[in-house]
Scaffold this motif. Structure first.
Motif, PDB file in Angstrom:
ATOM      1  N   SER A 219       0.687  -1.252  -0.052  1.00 46.13           N
ATOM      2  CA  SER A 219      -0.106  -0.162   0.029  1.00 46.13           C
ATOM      3  C   SER A 219       0.727   1.028  -0.116  1.00 46.13           C
ATOM      4  N   LEU A 220       1.845   1.127   0.881  1.00 51.24           N
ATOM      5  CA  LEU A 220       2.960   2.258   0.803  1.00 51.24           C
ATOM      6  C   LEU A 220       3.567   2.799  -0.668  1.00 51.24           C
ATOM      7  N   THR A 221       3.992   1.774  -1.156  1.00 56.15           N
ATOM      8  CA  THR A 221       4.653   2.054  -2.538  1.00 56.15           C
ATOM      9  C   THR A 221       3.528   2.297  -3.623  1.00 56.15           C
TER      10      THR A 221
ATOM     11  N   GLN B 291       1.091   4.423  -2.887  1.00 59.42           N
ATOM     12  CA  GLN B 291       1.192   5.808  -2.503  1.00 59.42           C
ATOM     13  C   GLN B 291       2.122   6.575  -3.270  1.00 59.42           C
ATOM     14  N   MET B 292       3.351   5.865  -3.000  1.00 64.64           N
ATOM     15  CA  MET B 292       4.616   6.475  -3.690  1.00 64.64           C
ATOM     16  C   MET B 292       4.539   6.768  -4.984  1.00 64.64           C
ATOM     17  N   GLU B 293       3.909   5.547  -5.698  1.00 60.74           N
ATOM     18  CA  GLU B 293       3.872   5.736  -7.009  1.00 60.74           C
ATOM     19  C   GLU B 293       2.686   6.576  -7.526  1.00 60.74           C
ATOM     20  N   SER B 294       1.828   6.661  -6.902  1.00 61.09           N
ATOM     21  CA  SER B 294       0.605   7.600  -7.255  1.00 61.09           C
ATOM     22  C   SER B 294       0.983   9.066  -7.001  1.00 61.09           C
ATOM     23  N   ALA B 295       1.920   9.681  -6.041  1.00 63.35           N
ATOM     24  CA  ALA B 295       2.450  10.919  -5.798  1.00 63.35           C
ATOM     25  C   ALA B 295       3.200  11.415  -7.066  1.00 63.35           C
TER      26      ALA B 295
ATOM     27  N   ARG C  17       7.864  14.625   2.690  1.00 67.55           N
ATOM     28  CA  ARG C  17       6.919  13.488   2.704  1.00 67.55           C
ATOM     29  C   ARG C  17       7.506  12.305   1.970  1.00 67.55           C
ATOM     30  N   THR C  18       8.305  12.404   0.860  1.00 62.09           N
ATOM     31  CA  THR C  18       9.071  11.226   0.346  1.00 62.09           C
ATOM     32  C   THR C  18      10.125  10.574   1.345  1.00 62.09           C
TER      33      THR C  18
ATOM     34  N   TRP D  16       8.206   8.618   3.759  1.00 57.98           N
ATOM     35  CA  TRP D  16       7.839   7.342   3.072  1.00 57.98           C
ATOM     36  C   TRP D  16       8.886   6.361   2.958  1.00 57.98           C
TER      37      TRP D  16
END
Length: 497
Positions: free
Chosen positions: A151-153, A155-159, A216-217, A220
């Motif tokens: 789920s975290l990855t 979110q990282m991709e969608s950002a 934020r990154t 993450w």
């Protein structure tokens, strides 16, 4: 008038007697065979002792426990766990019976070995179930952590937006992180070299963090490192739990083999009790049962053959003949009448069908006679439904109106009165349907060539068997060239309406 049919019940009575006779004979044959087998077993051979039977039952219960364990390890369902408990309790109860039998027979040492093996198997079973539960818990914990990492990855991709600087490089880094997470999701192990996996994941996270450079990154990235470390740790714990489960499973198999060997040894050491007689004495004791069984068998065979023959001659054959006569009557052949005569139900049924066919033949002759009268009448005789659809058209109608029967059948009766559109005729049909009686009247009809016909008409309803009006009959007499009625006595259709 013939007397009403009286059912004697003879066929049913005979059939029931035969059926109960067969049942009693073969039931007696079964009892005699059982007694004979019991006698022969008692006189010529022996059987296992109670210890042997208890041992067999106990082995069956242990097999049930093993099958329940296999099913539970595969499905983890409550039914398998309940089976393990119930079969285990029954095995413990049988162990108590085995102890009592061993103490009574003075063979307490064999029970001690079996009891110890049973207790070891019970402990091994509990350890195996506990080890399996530990594996399930650790596998679920790893699955939850991997899900959080995925789920975290995501979110990282969608950002990452396509117009950002180094967007493609960031996506490659995130995809590398996602691939590492998928490995855990698919294999649930850290791989052959956990340090290499940790290094590869760390480089991907560092690359993503260097390219993004935001709070934020960075947050993450720290979360991803922590989650990956948790995945590695939980994968190692899962691997250790599975290894422990294999060890416990081997220990369970070993204790089960030990218990089986103890049970087999105990069963083989019990001396069976034999009660032997001579073959001649055994044969003398059982020959009466053999003879009686043979007589009962022969009687049953003759009774079955007799019942079958009676059914064919008194039931199946007459029914077949009656069916053929009924089918012939349905096709118009009323000359065939059943020939089976007897005092039972089948004979009375045959007579009743014969009388019915005779009545149908007389009714058919009467119908033909009436049809001939109608067809030869000089008047126009027409039958039609309540909506005016013509059903029959005799030769008198053809002579008066000029239409043939083929032309008029299926057409409306209003064709004969085109001046008013058939309104007068339909009103007359409504009155007949309402149960009114319509007096004869004079009216003007039109023939096929357009000629006007002065007709004297009589209309009446056609009733079914329940006295319900289902149609109307129409009789018309041509008065065009006659003066049968004086003008002042003629009731025109308009006056009737």
């Amino acid at each position: 008038m013939s007397a009403p049919l009286q059912l004697t019940g003879s066929i049913k009575t005979k059939t029931r007697i035969s059926q109960w006779g067969i049942l009693i004979l073969f039931g007696g044959l079964g009892v005699i065979s059982f007694l004979q087998a019991k006698l022969l077993l008692r006189t010529t051979g022996g059987g296992e002792t109670s210890t042997g039977l208890i041992t067999q039952s106990m082995q069956a219960r242990l097999n049930g426990v093993s099958l329940g364990i296999v099913s539970y390890l595969q499905n983890h369902d409550p039914d398998s766990l309940a089976r393990i408990k119930s079969e285990g309790k029954e095995a413990s109860r049988l162990l108590g019976d085995l102890k009592a039998d061993a103490l009574q027979g003075g063979n307490e040492a064999s029970y001690v070995a079996i009891g110890k093996a049973q207790e070891d198997l019970r402990t091994a079973t509990l350890d195996l179930l506990a080890a399996d539960h530990d594996v399930v818990v650790r596998r679920q914990a790893l699955k939850d952590t991997v899900g959080t990492l995925q789920s975290l990855t995501a979110q990282m991709e969608s950002a990452i937006r396509s117009n950002q600087l180094n967007a493609s490089s960031r996506l490659r880094s995130v995809h590398a992180l996602m691939d590492d997470a998928k490995k855990f999701a698919q294999n649930q192990t850290p791989g052959n070299d956990p340090e290499l996996s940790r290094t590869h994941f760390g480089k991907a996270v560092a690359t993503y963090q260097d390219l993004s450079r935001s709070r934020r990154t960075t947050h993450w990235a720290d979360q991803a490192r922590d989650l990956f470390e948790q995945c590695v740790t939980r994968a190692k714990d899962l691997q250790k739990a599975e290894e422990e489960k294999v060890v416990v499973s081997d220990r369970y198999s070993q204790t089960r083999r030990t218990l089986d060997q103890a049970l087999q040894k105990n069963s083989s050491t019990q001396a069976p009790k034999w009660h032997v007689r001579s073959v001649k004495e055994a044969f003398s004791s059982g020959i009466a049962y053999v003879a009686l069984s043979g007589l009962l068998l022969l009687a049953g065979i003759f009774l079955v053959l007799g019942t079958t023959h009676r059914s064919e001659t008194q039931l199946v054959g007459p029914l077949h003949e009656i069916l053929q006569c009924v089918e012939a009557a349905a096709t118009g052949d009323l000359a065939r009448i059943p020939t089976h005569w007897s005092r039972d139900e089948m004979g009375q049924l045959s007579q009743a069908v014969g009388r019915l066919i005779s009545v149908l033949a007389r009714s058919e002759n009467l119908v033909y006679h009436l049809a001939a009268l109608v067809e030869s009448s000089g008047e126009a005789i027409i039958s039609h439904t309540l909506d005016g659809t013509i059903l029959s058209w005799n030769k008198g109608a053809q002579r008066i109106y000029g239409y043939s029967a083929e032309e008029m059948k299926g057409r409306s009766i209003t064709i004969l009165s085109p001046d008013d559109g058939g309104a007068g005729m339909m009103n007359t049909l409504r009155r007949i349907q309402n149960g009114e009686r319509v007096q004869p009247f004079e009216t003007i009809h039109q023939a096929s060539n357009g000629r006007s016909i002065r007709a004297f008409v009589r209309v009446s309803g056609i009733l079914d068997s329940t006295r319900k009006v289902i149609g109307a009959s129409f009789c018309a007499q041509d008065l065009t060239d006659t003066n049968l009625l004086k003008p002042k006595t003629i009731e025109t259709r308009e006056t009737v309406q």
